[in-house]
Design an enzyme around this catalytic site. Structure first.
Site, PDB file in Angstrom:
ATOM      1  N   ASP A 196      46.409  36.852  34.929  1.00 14.68           N
ATOM      2  CA  ASP A 196      46.686  37.606  36.149  1.00 14.68           C
ATOM      3  C   ASP A 196      47.635  38.751  35.786  1.00 14.68           C
ATOM      4  O   ASP A 196      47.351  39.480  34.844  1.00 14.68           O
ATOM      5  CB  ASP A 196      47.240  36.665  37.227  1.00 14.68           C
ATOM      6  CG  ASP A 196      47.506  37.350  38.554  1.00 14.68           C
ATOM      7  OD1 ASP A 196      46.540  37.621  39.289  1.00 14.68           O
ATOM      8  OD2 ASP A 196      48.689  37.619  38.846  1.00 14.68           O
TER       9      ASP A 196
ATOM     10  N   HIS B  57      39.795  32.362  39.922  1.00 14.55           N
ATOM     11  CA  HIS B  57      40.870  33.176  39.363  1.00 14.55           C
ATOM     12  C   HIS B  57      41.824  32.398  38.471  1.00 14.55           C
ATOM     13  O   HIS B  57      42.372  32.941  37.509  1.00 14.55           O
ATOM     14  CB  HIS B  57      41.662  33.811  40.508  1.00 14.55           C
ATOM     15  CG  HIS B  57      42.771  34.692  40.061  1.00 14.55           C
ATOM     16  ND1 HIS B  57      42.556  35.872  39.376  1.00 14.55           N
ATOM     17  CD2 HIS B  57      44.123  34.578  40.196  1.00 14.55           C
ATOM     18  CE1 HIS B  57      43.718  36.447  39.125  1.00 14.55           C
ATOM     19  NE2 HIS B  57      44.680  35.682  39.599  1.00 14.55           N
TER      20      HIS B  57
END
Length: 349
Positions: A126, A326
């Site tokens: 991320d 994610h």
């Protein structure tokens, strides 16, 4: 380099102690706080051997690497996961500008030196991915290889980021734009930190229910006059995030708040100005990319992935995990560990 032998437990540095069994996650790991020029960085380490430095994203902590730390240590590496500045027990400066990319790069250099190491492989997820990428870009003398999870490498472009984000939301507001104003997102999150985190983690998981949003991703934009949490799914993730995991994250953010993490988003234009000298620069260190099939950045940045032959000329592999969202290293720890270890073993000594 050849596959290292299984290491003996790392020696405990002076002034620190391993956590008592049962008192914290990863009881065999050691928690340390080291001083860097920008303040202090809390880290968790296990194992001996070549250093692998892991950098988390938003809204996470060192804990997002809980599945990788022991696996890397067992394979013969010194596995170190930090709390990025503004998170956990690391320093949390008040000035938004103190969360610029250059400060994060300096923190990573400071950690390397505090640990007495001459070089490291850096791994990021991320926001940790661009932090890792820029660390290897700016200090290739110290960071010899880079693995990026979720967010592909994309060199500095010609458009100011907030101008680009303003066009992405369409009739709604792109989530990064929503995060720009200090205090705005905090007012939504902090009355119920645990509930907000549960919804955010669920909404970006591989099994998230379909709902409105840019490109079909539910948490990509905010409806007019609304909140990001208006798009949260009804159920929390059940396959990879336990109640104990959620308790750990919630406990950290209930203590620190979310401002430190959100301030990373508030520096995108400052980063763009700071990194002007590296406009369009390829990242030439050996690299690895791992994304999720249902991960928003992997899909939005498909062109960046296609450009890897130019932007990451030393890329060893680009992997998209089927059905994954994610939270790549948490949703698919066994697959990610295998890919990381295979790649680490392939790196030159």
């Amino acid at each position: 380099m050849s596959q290292p032998a299984r290491p003996t437990p790392a020696a405990t540095p002076p002034g620190t102690a391993p956590q008592p069994p049962g008192s914290t996650p990863l009881p065999d790991a050691t928690h340390r706080t080291v001083e860097v020029p920008g303040g202090r960085i809390h880290l968790v380490e296990q194992g001996t051997g070549p250093l692998v430095l892991m950098v988390h994203g938003f809204p996470e902590s060192w804990y997002s690497w809980r599945h990788q730390i022991p696996a890397l240590a067992a394979a013969g590496y010194r596995a170190v996961a930090i709390d990025v500045r503004g998170y956990g027990r690391s320093a949390a400066p008040r000035d938004v500008a103190d969360y610029r990319m250059l400060a994060h790069v300096a923190d990573n250099v400071g950690v390397l030196r505090a640990l007495g190491e001459e070089s490291a492989v850096i791994v990021g997820h991320d926001w940790g991915a661009p932090i890792a990428a820029n660390t290897a870009l700016l200090r290739p003398d110290l960071f010899t290889a880079v693995a990026l999870l979720s967010v592909p490498y994309s060199p500095r472009g010609g458009v100011r980021p907030t101008d680009a984000f303003a066009r992405l939301g369409g009739s709604e507001e792109f989530y990064v734009s929503y995060f720009q104003e200090p205090g705005r997102a905090e007012a939504e999150i902090e009355p119920d930190v645990r509930g907000w985190l549960a919804g955010f983690y669920a909404g970006l998981s591989g099994d998230a229910e379909s709902s409105p949003g840019r490109g079909g991703f539910p948490l990509s934009s905010v409806p007019p006059g609304g909140r990001l949490s208006d798009r949260f799914p009804a159920a929390a993730p059940s396959t990879w995030l336990t109640e104990a995991d959620l308790d750990f994250y919630a406990g950290e953010f209930e203590r620190t708040g979310l401002t430190g993490g959100l301030n990373r988003y508030r520096n995108v234009d400052r980063d763009w100005a700071d990194l002007a000298a590296w406009h369009g620069a390829p990242l030439t260190r050996p690299a690895l990319f791992i994304g999720g099939e249902h991960d928003a950045p992997t899909n939005w940045m498909a062109d960046a992935i296609k450009a890897f032959p130019v932007t990451l000329p030393a890329l060893s592999g680009s992997h998209i995990l089927e059905g994954c969202g994610h939270w790549v290293q948490q949703e698919r720890p066994a697959e990610v560990n295998a890919l990381l270890l295979d790649w680490l073993t392939s790196l030159p000594a």
